[in-house]
Design an enzyme around this catalytic site. Structure first.
Site, mmCIF file in Angstrom:
data_model
loop_
_atom_site.group_PDB
_atom_site.id
_atom_site.type_symbol
_atom_site.label_atom_id
_atom_site.label_comp_id
_atom_site.label_asym_id
_atom_site.label_seq_id
_atom_site.Cartn_x
_atom_site.Cartn_y
_atom_site.Cartn_z
ATOM 1 N N ASP A 145 0.800 -1.236 0.000
ATOM 2 C CA ASP A 145 0.000 0.000 0.000
ATOM 3 C C ASP A 145 0.830 1.282 0.000
ATOM 4 O O ASP A 145 0.627 2.160 -0.834
ATOM 5 C CB ASP A 145 -1.002 -0.024 1.170
ATOM 6 C CG ASP A 145 -0.341 0.009 2.547
ATOM 7 O OD1 ASP A 145 0.815 -0.452 2.687
ATOM 8 O OD2 ASP A 145 -0.980 0.499 3.495
ATOM 9 N N TRP B 295 3.256 -14.677 2.771
ATOM 10 C CA TRP B 295 4.420 -15.145 3.518
ATOM 11 C C TRP B 295 5.169 -13.877 3.933
ATOM 12 O O TRP B 295 5.968 -13.342 3.173
ATOM 13 C CB TRP B 295 5.332 -16.006 2.644
ATOM 14 C CG TRP B 295 4.749 -17.306 2.236
ATOM 15 C CD1 TRP B 295 4.946 -18.518 2.838
ATOM 16 C CD2 TRP B 295 3.876 -17.558 1.117
ATOM 17 N NE1 TRP B 295 4.241 -19.494 2.160
ATOM 18 C CE2 TRP B 295 3.579 -18.934 1.117
ATOM 19 C CE3 TRP B 295 3.309 -16.743 0.115
ATOM 20 C CZ2 TRP B 295 2.757 -19.526 0.157
ATOM 21 C CZ3 TRP B 295 2.483 -17.320 -0.831
ATOM 22 C CH2 TRP B 295 2.209 -18.703 -0.802
ATOM 23 N N ASP C 83 -4.876 3.505 -2.774
ATOM 24 C CA ASP C 83 -3.466 3.933 -2.780
ATOM 25 C C ASP C 83 -3.214 4.951 -3.895
ATOM 26 O O ASP C 83 -2.495 5.940 -3.698
ATOM 27 C CB ASP C 83 -2.526 2.732 -2.995
ATOM 28 C CG ASP C 83 -2.777 1.623 -1.999
ATOM 29 O OD1 ASP C 83 -3.280 1.901 -0.896
ATOM 30 O OD2 ASP C 83 -2.456 0.460 -2.321
#
Ligand code: ADP
Length: 307
Positions: free
Chosen positions: A30, A102, A258
């Site tokens: 973001d 992850w 964004d």
């Protein structure tokens, strides 16, 4: 008037399904996306830098090279031995997107660990951007280090911009999440929340409730984004509504907020006209959701929007 903007947070490696089992690699996050769009639309006498931490491995090198190609400065990014960038994968099934992450040991979690580096980086700029995701990835002590530097920047008259970007899966505990997001808001003087998130997690019944709650925390200026319903601006005591553009075919809403933030800030910091900046940002966000991916090239966004 020249200036310097710094965005603070986590940029990740993105893996997206290509053909069959093939994956396409990109980079996004973001606060990086916001820096990308701010860079696209700020004049060249403004600098745009990203502050995060990456590893010393090949993928970290590649990420920094990519950032450099976008014009976003990497001079404030720390390299941490033994860590790697976070990674996420976008799965596409019947046109619906879902995500696997992850990131629990990503290098970016250490971005506030060197307090002196953080202070020097913030002191060197005029505008600082951070988000609820920036706070979510940090340990409590690192959140406090970052927020105390941001409070200091705000007290020094810098523009401190916060997008709460509430992502419950990044937090262990709801009460702690809401408390930390509120602490982030108190450190800022320009808040850019999405009403959807605020309604879901804080229980705001309408945009006015979001504005009232954050004004109660002492935030002077607030831009509430509400998707296709447009944005409500509260700057000091003046309130203005700016509609969204009509988009016939929404292709991918990734980065709508964004891109809005980056385009808004590019105009706001140079012209100080919030309504004009919001109208410009709405046109850019409308273009972004008409294309795939978080970072859309400038030539794909309607050129009339910034003529
Ligand atoms: P976020 O992506 O952070 O949830 P929003 O969904 O509120 O943020 O979208 C940010 C901006 O993108 C909106 O203020 C609006 O300008 C634009 N936008 C988003 N969805 C649409 C849509 N369906 N049609 C037109 N504009 C949109």
């Amino acid at each position: 008037m020249a200036g310097r903007l710094l965005s603070i947070g986590e940029c990740m490696v993105e893996l997206m399904q290509a053909e069959g089992d093939l994956l396409r690699k990109a980079y996004a996050g973001d606060t990086f996306n916001t820096a990308y769009y701010a860079r696209l639309f700020l004049p060249s006498d403004w600098s745009v830098d990203y502050l995060t931490a990456v590893g010393t491995d090949v993928v970290s090198d590649e990420m920094l090279s990519f950032m450099t190609t976008t014009g976003v400065g990497t001079g404030r990014i720390r390299r941490v031995e033994g860590r790697s960038p976070g990674l996420y994968m976008i799965h596409l099934k019947d046109g619906e997107r879902s995500f696997s992450y992850w990131r629990s040991a990503s290098a970016a979690k250490t971005l506030a660990d060197d307090a002196e580096h953080l202070r020097g980086s913030i002191e060197a700029v005029d505008v600082i951007i951070f988000s609820g995701i920036t706070l979510a990835i940090l340990a409590p002590a690192a959140v406090e280090t970052l927020l105390s530097e941001l409070r200091r920047a705000r007290a020094a008259g810098k523009l401190v911009v916060f997008d709460p970007n509430i992502r419950p899966r990044l937090w262990n505990d709801k009460a702690h999440m809401l408390e930390t997001i509120s602490a982030g808001a108190r450190a800022a003087n320009l808040l850019m929340p999405s009403f959807d998130d605020e309604a879901t997690h804080f229980g705001d019944s309408e945009v006015a409730a979001t504005i009232a709650r954050y004004r109660g925390l002492g935030v002077e200026n607030i831009v509430v984004k509400d998707g296709a319903n447009g944005v409500t601006l509260r700057f000091g005591d003046a309130e203005t509504f700016v509609p969204a553009l009509k988009v016939d075919k929404v292709v991918d809403t990734t980065s709508a907020g964004d891109s809005f933030n980056g385009a808004f800030l590019a105009r706001y910091v140079t012209e100080r006209d919030p309504a004009a900046a919001a109208a410009f940002a709405a046109s850019i966000a409308a273009g972004v959701i008409g294309h795939h991916g978080a970072l859309v090239a400038k030539d794909k966004l309607a050129s009339t929007a910034w003529a």
